[in-house]
Each structure stands twice: as C-alpha cells, then as structure tokens.
Design a protein around this motif. Sequence first.
Motif, mmCIF file in Angstrom:
data_model
loop_
_atom_site.group_PDB
_atom_site.id
_atom_site.type_symbol
_atom_site.label_atom_id
_atom_site.label_comp_id
_atom_site.label_asym_id
_atom_site.label_seq_id
_atom_site.Cartn_x
_atom_site.Cartn_y
_atom_site.Cartn_z
ATOM 1 N N SER B 111 42.187 102.469 -76.133
ATOM 2 C CA SER B 111 41.815 104.118 -75.909
ATOM 3 C C SER B 111 41.934 104.093 -74.896
ATOM 4 C CB SER B 111 41.082 104.917 -76.591
ATOM 5 O OG SER B 111 39.944 103.905 -75.740
ATOM 6 N N ALA B 112 42.407 105.409 -73.670
ATOM 7 C CA ALA B 112 42.449 105.646 -72.641
ATOM 8 C C ALA B 112 40.240 106.071 -72.152
ATOM 9 C CB ALA B 112 43.542 107.580 -72.237
ATOM 10 N N GLU B 113 39.697 106.525 -72.991
ATOM 11 C CA GLU B 113 38.312 106.224 -73.021
ATOM 12 C C GLU B 113 37.703 105.129 -72.586
ATOM 13 O OE1 GLU B 113 39.856 107.925 -76.309
ATOM 14 O OE2 GLU B 113 40.575 108.935 -74.886
ATOM 15 N N GLU B 114 38.118 104.355 -73.266
ATOM 16 C CA GLU B 114 37.831 102.513 -73.433
ATOM 17 C C GLU B 114 38.013 102.124 -72.049
ATOM 18 O OE1 GLU B 114 39.110 99.818 -76.269
ATOM 19 O OE2 GLU B 114 37.860 99.006 -75.263
ATOM 20 N N ILE B 115 38.839 102.857 -71.366
ATOM 21 C CA ILE B 115 39.353 102.799 -69.569
ATOM 22 C C ILE B 115 37.889 103.033 -68.780
ATOM 23 C CG2 ILE B 115 40.980 103.039 -67.623
ATOM 24 C CD1 ILE B 115 42.101 100.666 -69.770
ATOM 25 N N SER B 116 37.180 104.064 -68.658
ATOM 26 C CA SER B 116 36.660 105.260 -68.178
ATOM 27 C C SER B 116 35.419 104.297 -68.339
ATOM 28 C CB SER B 116 36.127 106.389 -68.725
ATOM 29 O OG SER B 116 37.769 107.091 -69.455
ATOM 30 N N ALA B 117 35.241 103.842 -69.823
ATOM 31 C CA ALA B 117 34.110 102.998 -70.230
ATOM 32 C C ALA B 117 33.323 101.813 -69.876
ATOM 33 C CB ALA B 117 33.942 103.151 -71.577
ATOM 34 N N VAL B 118 34.885 100.776 -68.964
ATOM 35 C CA VAL B 118 34.864 99.575 -69.361
ATOM 36 C C VAL B 118 34.567 99.959 -67.483
ATOM 37 C CG1 VAL B 118 35.927 97.810 -68.360
ATOM 38 C CG2 VAL B 118 35.943 98.176 -70.558
ATOM 39 N N VAL B 119 35.694 100.916 -67.126
ATOM 40 C CA VAL B 119 35.165 100.827 -65.017
ATOM 41 C C VAL B 119 33.639 101.121 -65.032
ATOM 42 C CG1 VAL B 119 35.851 102.736 -63.655
ATOM 43 C CG2 VAL B 119 37.213 102.149 -64.898
ATOM 44 N N ASP B 120 33.247 102.473 -65.687
ATOM 45 C CA ASP B 120 31.924 102.554 -65.784
ATOM 46 C C ASP B 120 30.715 101.517 -66.050
ATOM 47 O OD1 ASP B 120 32.501 105.270 -65.201
ATOM 48 O OD2 ASP B 120 31.567 105.815 -66.953
ATOM 49 N N THR B 121 31.323 100.318 -66.228
ATOM 50 C CA THR B 121 30.353 98.800 -66.884
ATOM 51 C C THR B 121 29.637 98.488 -65.152
ATOM 52 O OG1 THR B 121 30.914 99.090 -69.526
ATOM 53 C CG2 THR B 121 29.930 96.880 -68.130
ATOM 54 N N ILE B 122 31.336 98.255 -65.341
ATOM 55 C CA ILE B 122 32.189 97.307 -64.097
ATOM 56 C C ILE B 122 31.335 97.972 -62.578
ATOM 57 C CG2 ILE B 122 33.659 96.401 -62.873
ATOM 58 C CD1 ILE B 122 35.907 96.471 -64.877
ATOM 59 N N GLN B 123 31.615 98.708 -63.176
ATOM 60 C CA GLN B 123 30.256 99.644 -61.127
ATOM 61 C C GLN B 123 28.986 99.390 -61.483
ATOM 62 O OE1 GLN B 123 33.855 102.621 -59.775
ATOM 63 N NE2 GLN B 123 32.536 103.529 -61.267
ATOM 64 N N GLY B 124 28.639 100.140 -62.689
ATOM 65 C CA GLY B 124 26.711 99.908 -62.671
ATOM 66 C C GLY B 124 26.842 98.103 -62.781
ATOM 67 N N GLU B 125 27.482 97.221 -63.384
ATOM 68 C CA GLU B 125 27.251 96.300 -63.051
ATOM 69 C C GLU B 125 27.039 95.464 -61.837
ATOM 70 O OE1 GLU B 125 28.062 92.913 -66.179
ATOM 71 O OE2 GLU B 125 28.022 93.896 -68.277
ATOM 72 N N THR B 126 27.995 95.924 -61.128
ATOM 73 C CA THR B 126 28.391 94.857 -59.830
ATOM 74 C C THR B 126 28.058 96.192 -58.363
ATOM 75 O OG1 THR B 126 30.836 96.551 -59.390
ATOM 76 C CG2 THR B 126 30.244 94.176 -60.476
ATOM 77 N N GLY B 127 28.023 97.611 -59.069
ATOM 78 C CA GLY B 127 27.543 98.930 -57.844
ATOM 79 C C GLY B 127 28.377 98.559 -56.777
#
Lengths: 179, 147
Positions: B111-127
């Motif tokens: 789903s398109a929503e899941e893309i934003s969730a994963v992007v948020d996760t990566i940005q959160g984990e890596t800064g």
Amino acid sequence: MSDQQLQDNGLTELDRRIVLATQQGLPLTSKPYHAISDQLGLDVDLVQQRLRHLLACGVIRRIGAVPNHYKLGYRANGMSVWDVDDEQVDELGARVGRLDFVSHAYLRPRHLPDWPYNLFAMVHGRNHEEVTRKVDLIAEILGDAKRHYDVLLSTRILKKTGLRLLPEARSAEPDTAVA
Amino acid sequence: MDNLDRDIINRLQGGFPICDRPYQHIAEQLETTEDELIARLRAMIDDGRLSRFGPLYNVEKMGGSFVLCAMCVPSDVFDEVAERVNALPQVAHNYQRSHRLNMWFVLATESAEEISAVVDTIQGETGLVVYQFPKLDEYYIGLQLAV
C-alpha cells in the motif's frame, strides 16, 4: 468472503493465494500449473484462467526467466540520470527506453536544488568502461534537450530479493510490519 | 554456459505459455526435451545465473507501491545503516553508488501508506533524510539481455 470480492490491494482473495503460491517461482515439474492447483486445492482450469486474466490486466508483466546480470558477466550497471527539457522528455524517454542495453527508463521527480535530474535510465555492461560508452550513446540521442547528466555506478550490491508479499495483509498494522 | 543455456535464457525472457505442458511446448521450440529443459532451468536457478523463473508481478497493479529512495550516508556508519535498511522486508534491493547520494534502495509495499511508514522508520532509526523518487512515468521495462 467471496473469492471474487476485491481486497484492499485490488486482488481477489483467490488471486492473492495464487500470487503467494507463485511469487517464489513456477514449479519445475512437467505440469507446473497442476502442481500449483494441487497445492491450493483448486481446479487447474481455474488457476490457468486466473493467471491468464492477471496477465491480460497487467498484474503479471510476463511469465519468464529473470537473468542475473552479474552472474552472466554484466558485472557493471550505471544509473544514468538526466535533466531533460520537460517538453521533450516523454518522446526522448521512450527512445532511450527502447535501447537494448537499457533495462528500465523512468520519469521521476527532481529534488531541486540538490537533484536536477528527471529521466533515469539503467544501463548494463560488462564493465564500467562499457557502461560509460553506452551512456555516451544516450547523450547523443538526448542532444540539446539535456542540460546536466550524471552516471551513478554501482559499487556494491547491498541487497537483492525482489517483491515478497507476506502471507497476511499488513497494511492495517504498519507498526508491526516494520518492527 | 553452452548454446542451449543461452537459447533458454533468450527464449524465456520473452514469455512462457499457460497450458498443461508448458515446458514441453518450449522444449519443442528449442529442439530439446522437456526433462532437459527443466534440468537446465533448475541448474541455472541453483547456481544463480537466473534470479528466478515464474510470473513477474507488477506491484502497482496490485494496489501496492514501488518507490526508489536514496540517502546520503556518511562512510563511517555506512555498513551499519545498510544493515538496518536491509533488515526491513519492504526493501527489495539496495545498491551502494558513486555519488553524494550513495545508498539507493527500492521499497516495495502492498500500500502507498506503508511506504511513508517505512520511510519514517528508516529516518527515525538512522537520523538521515530519505529522498523519494516515485515513478511518474515508465517508458519501457524489459531488458532483452542477449547472452
């Protein structure tokens, strides 16, 4: 739920089961579609009919072999990226996409000022020199319509798996999906 | 890699029939036997010359999303960031590339929503900032690799 009822992702439940059963590949047995239908407890005619339907509507691009470029000697790939005049990019992108050494050609958004490029064309070659020569051919085709371009050579494959649907739809629970 | 292997790869990039004995059908075209074709395919999958053999699904047509993303990753944390990114099942492939934006990966989700969730996760984990390059148009897909 009826088999024909659409899921959130646009597939019927039946189609989804067929996708799950085939996404790792087609069985390497004399009657592969029978093997899938046996596994799913479905009639083979129904499985073949659904696969034909999925092909016709583009959910399946094609059934076939995906060569591993690297193992076959195409050890280098370059993502060539081009800042092409918006008026001409559709026509020129289609010409670039038809070149036999280009595997993908896409229009993508610019991120100004850091990233001025809107046309992406993936180029494969046996080494970086061959990739560079092929990029020069694209440069000729694009001519004056291009402003800047760059080639991002692959220096390492970090991961390569392709799509995997998970057995359960995850979209309702993004937190667990990424945990 | 002999001529039959090459013929099989070149022929099977173009499509595979949906019928009761599809391998038999292709084997006849290639002037070999069904058993030989299946054995060759198995060997090429096992040794990695073929990444896979079967239906190639178009994620977008299934309501899913496929988005190319890039990050500018400092060299001293590159491997650590790669490990975190690769650990996510939605990351289909990931390449290190020669550019300031040095990590390029594709997110494939249902789903398109899941893309934003994963992007948020990566940005959160890596800064680090994740640049997204969603496909606006597709000019052609399908390398007919001549081997």
